[in-house]
Motif scaffolding. Structure first.
Motif, PDB file in Angstrom:
ATOM      1  N   ASP A  51       0.806  -1.219   0.000  1.00  0.00           N
ATOM      2  CA  ASP A  51       0.000   0.000   0.000  1.00  0.00           C
ATOM      3  C   ASP A  51       0.844   1.276   0.000  1.00  0.00           C
ATOM      4  OD1 ASP A  51      -2.154  -1.654   0.058  1.00  0.00           O
ATOM      5  OD2 ASP A  51      -3.130  -0.722   1.781  1.00  0.00           O
ATOM      6  N   SER A  93       4.599   5.558   5.714  1.00  0.00           N
ATOM      7  CA  SER A  93       3.615   6.643   5.807  1.00  0.00           C
ATOM      8  C   SER A  93       2.365   6.379   4.977  1.00  0.00           C
ATOM      9  CB  SER A  93       4.231   7.962   5.349  1.00  0.00           C
ATOM     10  OG  SER A  93       5.411   8.205   6.067  1.00  0.00           O
ATOM     11  N   ASP A  94       2.558   5.849   3.765  1.00  0.00           N
ATOM     12  CA  ASP A  94       1.411   5.690   2.879  1.00  0.00           C
ATOM     13  C   ASP A  94       0.801   4.287   2.922  1.00  0.00           C
ATOM     14  OD1 ASP A  94       1.767   8.282   2.291  1.00  0.00           O
ATOM     15  OD2 ASP A  94       2.050   8.027   0.125  1.00  0.00           O
ATOM     16  N   LYS A 111      -0.014   8.294  -1.809  1.00  0.00           N
ATOM     17  CA  LYS A 111      -0.804   9.529  -1.743  1.00  0.00           C
ATOM     18  C   LYS A 111      -0.703  10.343  -3.035  1.00  0.00           C
ATOM     19  CE  LYS A 111      -0.956  10.675   3.190  1.00  0.00           C
ATOM     20  NZ  LYS A 111       0.286  10.214   3.860  1.00  0.00           N
ATOM     21  N   TYR A 112       0.415  10.123  -3.774  1.00  0.00           N
ATOM     22  CA  TYR A 112       0.588  10.856  -5.027  1.00  0.00           C
ATOM     23  C   TYR A 112       0.008  10.104  -6.221  1.00  0.00           C
ATOM     24  CZ  TYR A 112       3.919  13.782  -2.479  1.00  0.00           C
ATOM     25  OH  TYR A 112       4.499  14.639  -1.599  1.00  0.00           O
ATOM     26  N   ASP A 150       6.152  16.996   4.803  1.00  0.00           N
ATOM     27  CA  ASP A 150       6.635  16.010   3.844  1.00  0.00           C
ATOM     28  C   ASP A 150       6.809  14.688   4.575  1.00  0.00           C
ATOM     29  OD1 ASP A 150       7.905  14.421   2.049  1.00  0.00           O
ATOM     30  OD2 ASP A 150       9.765  15.590   2.010  1.00  0.00           O
ATOM     31  N   THR A 151       5.803  13.831   4.473  1.00  0.00           N
ATOM     32  CA  THR A 151       5.842  12.598   5.265  1.00  0.00           C
ATOM     33  C   THR A 151       6.884  11.611   4.748  1.00  0.00           C
ATOM     34  OG1 THR A 151       4.065  11.714   3.895  1.00  0.00           O
ATOM     35  CG2 THR A 151       3.428  12.741   5.969  1.00  0.00           C
ATOM     36  N   THR A 188       4.093  18.678 -11.504  1.00  0.00           N
ATOM     37  CA  THR A 188       4.262  18.486 -10.067  1.00  0.00           C
ATOM     38  C   THR A 188       3.122  17.592  -9.594  1.00  0.00           C
ATOM     39  OG1 THR A 188       3.039  20.518  -9.695  1.00  0.00           O
ATOM     40  CG2 THR A 188       5.438  20.659  -9.497  1.00  0.00           C
ATOM     41  N   LEU A 189       3.413  16.860  -8.541  1.00  0.00           N
ATOM     42  CA  LEU A 189       2.401  15.936  -8.026  1.00  0.00           C
ATOM     43  C   LEU A 189       1.824  16.451  -6.712  1.00  0.00           C
ATOM     44  CD1 LEU A 189       4.115  12.485  -8.667  1.00  0.00           C
ATOM     45  CD2 LEU A 189       2.576  13.773 -10.165  1.00  0.00           C
ATOM     46  N   LYS A 190       0.556  16.149  -6.536  1.00  0.00           N
ATOM     47  CA  LYS A 190      -0.147  16.605  -5.333  1.00  0.00           C
ATOM     48  C   LYS A 190      -0.460  15.382  -4.470  1.00  0.00           C
ATOM     49  CE  LYS A 190      -4.563  17.944  -5.115  1.00  0.00           C
ATOM     50  NZ  LYS A 190      -5.707  17.860  -5.750  1.00  0.00           N
ATOM     51  N   ALA A 191      -0.163  15.518  -3.172  1.00  0.00           N
ATOM     52  CA  ALA A 191      -0.518  14.422  -2.260  1.00  0.00           C
ATOM     53  C   ALA A 191      -1.996  14.533  -1.915  1.00  0.00           C
ATOM     54  CB  ALA A 191       0.325  14.497  -0.993  1.00  0.00           C
ATOM     55  N   GLU A 192      -2.727  13.430  -2.049  1.00  0.00           N
ATOM     56  CA  GLU A 192      -4.154  13.423  -1.703  1.00  0.00           C
ATOM     57  C   GLU A 192      -4.381  12.473  -0.541  1.00  0.00           C
ATOM     58  OE1 GLU A 192      -6.543  12.679  -5.258  1.00  0.00           O
ATOM     59  OE2 GLU A 192      -5.081  13.781  -6.464  1.00  0.00           O
ATOM     60  N   HIS A 214      -3.766  13.329   8.590  1.00  0.00           N
ATOM     61  CA  HIS A 214      -3.214  13.109   7.254  1.00  0.00           C
ATOM     62  C   HIS A 214      -1.792  13.597   7.102  1.00  0.00           C
ATOM     63  CE1 HIS A 214      -3.854  17.328   6.189  1.00  0.00           C
ATOM     64  NE2 HIS A 214      -4.916  17.227   6.958  1.00  0.00           N
ATOM     65  N   PHE A 243      -5.865   9.918   2.136  1.00  0.00           N
ATOM     66  CA  PHE A 243      -6.700   8.764   1.796  1.00  0.00           C
ATOM     67  C   PHE A 243      -8.173   8.978   2.104  1.00  0.00           C
ATOM     68  CE2 PHE A 243      -2.419   7.114   2.750  1.00  0.00           C
ATOM     69  CZ  PHE A 243      -2.106   6.728   1.461  1.00  0.00           C
ATOM     70  N   SER A 280      -2.710  11.746  -8.536  1.00  0.00           N
ATOM     71  CA  SER A 280      -2.100  12.876  -9.225  1.00  0.00           C
ATOM     72  C   SER A 280      -1.111  12.379 -10.283  1.00  0.00           C
ATOM     73  CB  SER A 280      -1.398  13.724  -8.159  1.00  0.00           C
ATOM     74  OG  SER A 280      -0.719  14.783  -8.688  1.00  0.00           O
ATOM     75  N   SER A 329      -4.086   1.632   3.910  1.00  0.00           N
ATOM     76  CA  SER A 329      -4.612   2.803   3.201  1.00  0.00           C
ATOM     77  C   SER A 329      -5.510   2.416   2.039  1.00  0.00           C
ATOM     78  CB  SER A 329      -3.460   3.687   2.710  1.00  0.00           C
ATOM     79  OG  SER A 329      -2.618   2.959   1.843  1.00  0.00           O
ATOM     80  N   SER A 330      -5.244   1.258   1.403  1.00  0.00           N
ATOM     81  CA  SER A 330      -6.055   0.900   0.235  1.00  0.00           C
ATOM     82  C   SER A 330      -7.501   0.598   0.636  1.00  0.00           C
ATOM     83  CB  SER A 330      -5.455  -0.299  -0.494  1.00  0.00           C
ATOM     84  OG  SER A 330      -5.357  -1.400   0.375  1.00  0.00           O
TER      85      SER A 330
END
Lengths: 983, 191, 95
Positions: free
Chosen positions: A742, B112-113, A809-810, B90-91, B5-9, B28, B11, A813, B173-174
């Motif tokens: 994950d 983290s994710d 998380k990315y 910044d995790t 650029t990438l954005k963290a979203e 988060h 969960f 995006s 997280s999934s």
């Protein structure tokens, strides 16, 4: 209310709260605190149902969970609930109840003809009659039996109520909040134990609410109320009413059902019932006892009930079941019914004691008959009179019967307990091996007297406190008296010529049991199954002992020699809805989403469930007529330029340690010891029996740092096996694993333009050239101005391809960024179908091929088993049988007629042989339409396949009636030399 | 370069809801780093942890806050710890920082994710968790800073009692949506 | 059932996955002369006693440790729970 013809003064009901309800459509009234049964009796409703087999008119027999007769349907529509015991159904305003098991009205049941046919419907009737002729079974017998079988009816609609589950922990679980349970809870609670006190009734007190006992100078019910208040003030004590502890399981675990809204018209969206799993260090069973009847001729008429139940209705509910009550007893306890009735001003016509013994108290106005027995009764829909052996006929509308009391030993038997016979009380008491941590006290333990029971319960509770290492606080046992208990062993009236019912619910008579014995059913377990004695909703709570006693008479053995049947959970019926709990509909099980799920949803994806995952299957575009259009396009566009697929679901395991390379050598068939840093290698795993298990890739990121991928389906299983290998097989190696499935959103970027696309997003100075980052390279890097990423140059499609991973998380995006960067190349998102087509075109084995029956040799991966080292499964993979000359091999198939479609699951037969199992050559495991080649292609296993290239074979599918011809070809349909992916 | 650029979203999209006596909130900005102690290096690793975090390594089933309060060390197993750092912009760089401090004394992995991190708090929290958690959460038994790795509604979960009536829950997280649904249902069912 | 984990205390059996006989730790030496026979026995032959059995359980929904649990197959009574890694080391598997 004036319409409650049988309501009398007193009781524990709240007369300020009148409740309206209907029975078979007739409006009636009752009070708060009534059960449906007590309210029906208050309204003079004696006939409440029809019996199971003979459709005999039946009335309310008990006042508790043991009820065999008064089964009704509650509520209507989707909420309709059949087979509910009226004696435990709490009355609420607006309740609708209907009787069941009759054709036509309750009063005139057409099916009651079966009663007239009774001589032909003896025990075992079904087994004996419906044997022949065999052809009649499906067309005639079964439909008849089905339409007449069963009791209530289901609504056939989905249950609109919700249910829940939960977990509770305690030092001591006390089951049953009668006098013994309450006293034990007070004693244990005072000593500081965490106590749960559970009782199935809505008001605690047990028999205290039904009897005229005094405790500490106040009425038993008042004492129970005080005790409850005191328990509620203790913060470590939890009192759970409306909660049935239905099963005792291993190691002190109990199942309990809490009915939270059954007593309300609506649940207000809350769970109707909660199924609790209770973890207890100790348990105390204070479940009391259940009264048993005596069997005599026509003893099943409405108005004939248990004597203790009559006391319950009179004392607790302020209802008299009759205006002229007669009592038939074989013990002292029955006499108390008479004194209680007289005290309430109810007319007692007669007291008949089968013994030649009178109780000391005079019964005003009642005829006392000693040493006589009832042999018959009259009154079709309600008792009118009884006939004694002496010939005397007594007019009466209610008969209270007492045959003594049976301790409720049910839960003591759920493990290996075997009740023991106690000849003092003529009943079984708990015995054998009890569930872990269980003690029994009070009437449940055969201590039937009130005072004796409470003293016993407190002593046992304090022993438990000590046992748990605590000091018992002093607790003054309340003062009370023991009621007289002596009784006689009379189970049925032998002089009775008429049918005498033992099991009212299943219509089993004394004669049925005797016949069953005559026919050779000597074990009680056989008796139960042949006659159905003790089956169904009441599980023989009022009938088992009498059945055993009659069996014992037949065999000349004693009751303990005859033995009991095994009690199993649940104690009372548990709704299937409660067992399912929340797990229904969409929430039947959890689901997992890939990081780019949102993007996929917004871009027309159709999803497929793979295990718990929801994955994009294909992305339909306007104008496409079916899934094949979309999939063909996704494959073509990927092979022509570049395609992107979310492959996050593959298992990822982060492995670190000094000995990882050596460990990988043990678990993979091929060598990993010398895998260079910055490289990825394909790996195959076997089971220890030599069968192929899983495959994937492992990348070496640093000297002691590896990342393994597994197939989606086996991610959890491979991790488990690796932990086994790490901890149990090679515990000396330094290896540490953690799942990172994950953690990373991973995308396959495949196709001739994949390098160009990725070059646009990697941060400088990362060099994407083939020289700097060749096939099977891997690296950690940053992309899109600083986002950490991992890049692997691996290919499942056969194209130049990469898998790129970013923190999850990315992921969403990232999918957007890849598509934007790919716009100039006409990049296409592809789903699992296109992924599958491309892997079949490339000839890669997947789940269909790694099916748990195939070996590396079968898969054409024999060369992957290193000769230089051992690995899990190697030794047994070398067994001769697995290495026969004619072993099946994975090859490709293409139809001879190019528009024929191959079918997975088809079997292979040579051209000149008959299509049967003996001539079976193998099977087709995967098929696809190849848009690249323009025809159907297949992968399959066939004997000696690798030596049969070019042979034409029949592909036979008898279940679909399809047979076509196909040519055996290389499994690598696309770019067999593999030059493309290295370019 | 710099075009993308990438954005963290997060969960659960920064979920936050007050039910009255219970509230649920997605944490988060939680960095999670797993530590693995190399075989036979327990003493050395514990010394390193003490040096970096200023506290003694907790026992299995317990957690401890670092001396400066910025990190919580949770001991999940004999050779495994999780380190939770709150309010991280910044995790994903947290584990790199740790890595530098630890060298080969302790192996680190960014987790983290892997986890969705949810805080459940309020006076009725224990009553709600009773519906999905088989662990005994009685305050005498599951004292503040206790942790357990278990399962809730078939989902692997790490539970931490961070304060009197506050619990931090980590689950995959999934399946964050299913996990949140399980929590919400438990709270609604016990309100 | 409840398994009293040596490090974590009592946990519900639903957190665990069952594998089988503890003898699965004793993977034979692949270089021994009779390796074929020994692997066959290792892979296929198990005792099935009515009574105490030492068996392997995996704490999948917990600390991921493998345990050797001594359980009576008739009564389910559990008399000892050990870390399988320690058991394996005691058998000399770390050599």
């Amino acid at each position: 209310m004036s319409d409650q013809s049988h309501r009398i003064a007193g009781g524990l009901i709240d007369r300020s709260e009148t409740l309206e309800f209907t029975f078979n459509g007739t409006p009636m009234h009752g009070y708060l605190g009534d059960t449906l049964a007590s309210a029906l009796l208050a309204n003079g409703q004696k006939l409440v149902g029809r019996s199971f087999k003979y459709h005999r008119p039946r009335g309310i027999f008990s006042a508790g969970p043991e009820e065999p007769n008064a089964l009704v349907q509650l509520r209507s529509g989707a909420q309709q609930e059949p087979n509910t015991r009226a004696t435990v159904a709490e009355l609420f305003d607006g309740l609708t109840a209907t009787s069941q098991n009759h054709l036509g009205s309750l009063e005139f049941d057409f099916m009651s003809i079966t009663d007239l046919l009774a001589p032909f419907l003896s025990t075992g009737f079904y087994y004996k009659t419906f044997m022949w002729p065999a052809a009649f079974w499906e067309k005639i017998y079964e439909p008849i039996i089905r339409s007449s079988a069963g009791l209530g009816r289901l609504s056939m609609e989905a249950d609109p109520d919700t249910y829940d589950k939960g977990f509770l922990h305690c030092d001591l679980l006390i089951i049953g909040a009668g006098p013994s349970g309450l006293a034990a809870a007070l004693a244990a609670g005072a000593s500081g134990l965490r106590v749960i006190l559970a009782d199935e009734d809505f008001s605690v007190g047990g028999r205290l609410n039904s009897e005229s006992y005094k405790i500490d100078g106040v009425s038993g019910s008042s004492w129970a109320k005080q005790a409850l208040a005191e328990l509620k003030s203790m913060d470590k004590v939890r009192v759970m009413n409306r909660t049935t502890v239905y099963g005792a399981y291993d190691h002190g675990i109990f199942g309990a059902l809490e009915r939270r809204t059954d007593h309300q018209k609506t649940s207000f969206g809350k769970p109707r019932q909660v199924l609790w799993r209770i973890y207890s260090k100790r348990s105390l069973l204070t479940t009391g006892a259940t009264e048993r009847p005596i069997a005599f001729g026509n003893n099943d008429r409405p108005g004939i009930m248990l004597a203790g139940a009559v006391r319950s209705y009179v004392n607790r509910f302020g209802v008299t079941p009759g205006k002229q009550v007669t009592i038939f007893t074989n013990n002292d306890d029955g006499w108390r019914t008479a004194t209680d009735l007289v005290a309430k001003g109810v007319k007692v016509t007669a007291v008949i004691d089968a013994r030649n013994k009178s109780a000391s108290t005079p019964i005003t106005g009642a005829e006392i008959i000693l040493g006589d027995q009832i042999i018959d009764t009259a009154g079709r829909k309600g008792l009118r009179s009884i006939t004694l052996k002496s010939g005397k006929v007594i007019q009466t509308d209610c008969l209270a019967v007492s045959g003594g009391w049976n301790p409720n030993v049910h839960l003591t038997c759920h493990q290996r307990g075997k009740p023991e016979w106690n000849s003092d009380i003529l009943a079984f008491v708990p015995g054998g091996i009890l569930p872990t941590g269980m003690k029994i006290a009070g009437a449940a333990n055969g201590k039937l007297g009130l005072s004796t029971g409470m003293v016993d319960a407190v002593a046992v509770a304090q022993k438990i406190v000590q046992d748990l290492g605590q000091r018992p606080a002093s607790y003054d046992i309340p003062t009370s008296e023991d009621e007289p208990q002596s009784g006689g062993a009379i189970w049925h009236v032998k002089d009775s010529k008429k049918r005498a019912w033992v099991d009212l619910q299943n219509d089993v008579t004394v004669k049925d049991i005797q016949l069953s014995y005559q026919e050779g059913f000597r074990s009680v377990e056989h008796l139960k199954r042949y006659t159905t004695l003790g089956m169904a909703t009441d599980q023989g709570k009022t009938s088992n002992i009498a059945g055993l006693a009659i069996m014992a008479e037949c065999s000349g053995k004693t009751i303990p020699e005859t033995g009991t049947t095994i009690f199993r959970p649940p104690y009372t019926p548990i709704p299937i809805g409660a067992l399912a709990g929340r797990a229904r509909g969409k929430h039947f099980r959890p689901y997992r989403l890939t990081p780019s799920h949102k993007w996929a949803e917004e871009n027309g994806a159709t999803f497929v469930e793979t295990g718990n995952w929801l994955r994009a299957q294909w992305f339909a575009r306007p104008g496409e007529k079916g899934w094949r259009d979309s999939v063909d396009r996704e494959v073509a566009m990927t092979r022509a330029s570049v395609g992107i697929c979310d492959v996050t679901t593959l298992g990822k395991i982060d492995i670190q340690g000094k000995d990882v390379a050596e460990f990988l050598n043990h678990v993979y068939t091929n060598a990993f010891l010398k895998l260079p840093i910055g490289k990825v290698r394909y790996g195959l795993m076997l089971r220890e029996d030599g069968v192929a298990y899983d495959d994937g890739t492992t990348a070496r990121l640093a000297e002691n740092h590896f990342v393994m991928t597994t197939t989606t389906a086996n991610a959890v299983l491979v991790f488990r096996r690796l932990e086994f290998a790490r901890q149990c097989l090679w515990p000396g190696l330094d290896i540490h694993m953690i799942s990172t499935t994950d953690a990373w959103a991973q995308f396959a970027v495949a196709g001739p333009n994949s390098r160009k696309l990725l070059s646009k997003i990697v941060d400088a100075p990362f060099d994407m050239s083939n020289e700097a980052f060749p096939f099977m390279a891997c690296s950690e890097l940053t992309i899109c101005s600083g986002t950490p990423a991992r890049l692997f140059r691996i290919s499942f499609s056969g194209e130049i391809a990469y898998e790129i991973a970013v923190p999850a998380k990315y992921g969403n995006s990232m999918m957007g960024a890849l598509m934007t960067a790919g716009q100039e190349f006409d990049a296409v998102p592809y789903g699992t179908e296109a992924l599958g087509v491309m892997r079949i075109e490339k000839g890669h084995a997947a789940g269909n091929e790694l099916n748990g029956q195939t070996t590396a040799l079968n898969l054409g991966l024999g060369g992957f088993i290193s000769k230089k080292k051992d690995c899990i499964g190697k030794t047994l993979s070398q067994r001769p049988e697995l290495n026969r000359d004619d072993a099946i091999r994975l090859v490709g198939f293409k139809p001879v007629k190019s528009d024929d479609l191959l079918l997975a699951g088809s079997h292979f037969i040579t051209r000149d042989e008959e299509a049967n199992m003996a001539n079976d050559q193998g099977w087709m495991s995967s098929v696809a339409y190849s848009p690249t080649l323009g025809h159907s292609i297949g992968l399959g296993f066939i004997k000696k396949g690798h030596q049969r290239m070019g042979e034409i074979i029949r592909v036979v599918n008898p279940s679909r009636g399809v047979e076509i011809e196909a040519e055996i070809v290389s499994p690598h349909f696309y770019d067999p030399e593999g030059g493309l992916q290295r370019g | 370069m710099g075009e993308f650029t990438l954005k963290a979203e997060p969960f659960l999209d920064r979920y936050e809801r007050d039910f009255g006596s219970v509230s649920i909130k997605e944490l988060h900005q939680q960095a999670i780093v797993s530590f693995a102690i190399p075989n036979g290096c327990e003493t050395k690793a514990e010394k390193t942890l003490n040096k970096v975090f200023g506290v003694a390594c907790p026992k299995v089933g317990n957690s401890v806050l670092s001396k400066d309060g910025s990190a919580r060390l949770m001991r999940l197993g004999a050779d495994q710890l999780f380190c939770l750092l709150s309010n991280q912009q910044d995790t994903h760089s947290a584990h790199l920082v740790m890595n530098q401090k630890f060298g080969q004394d302790i192996y680190t992995t960014d987790q983290s994710d892997v986890w969705v991190c949810v805080e459940v708090s309020g006076t009725q929290t224990r009553k709600a968790l009773e519906r999905i958690c088989a662990i005994d959460l009685h305050p005498d038994h599951f004292t503040i800073a206790s942790i357990a790795r278990t399962t809730m509604e078939h989902l692997g979960t790490i539970i931490l009692r961070s304060a009197e009536n506050t619990y931090v829950l980590l689950s995959a997280s999934s399946s964050a949506n299913s996990f949140l649904h399980a929590l919400e249902t438990s709270v609604e069912n016990t309100m | 059932m409840i398994i009293n984990h040596p490090l974590l205390g009592p946990r519900d059996a639903s957190e665990f996955v069952y594998l089988g006989d503890e003898s699965l730790i004793n993977r034979p030496d692949p270089n021994s002369e009779d390796a074929d026979d020994r692997f066959y026995e290792y892979g296929y032959l198990r005792d099935n006693p009515a009574g105490d059995l030492r068996e392997l359980w995996y704490h999948e929904q917990g600390d991921r440790s493998w345990l050797v649990v001594t359980r009576n197959t008739l009564t389910h009574e559990i008399t000892s729970v050990e870390m399988a890694r320690d058991v394996a080391k005691a058998k000399g598997r770390d050599k």
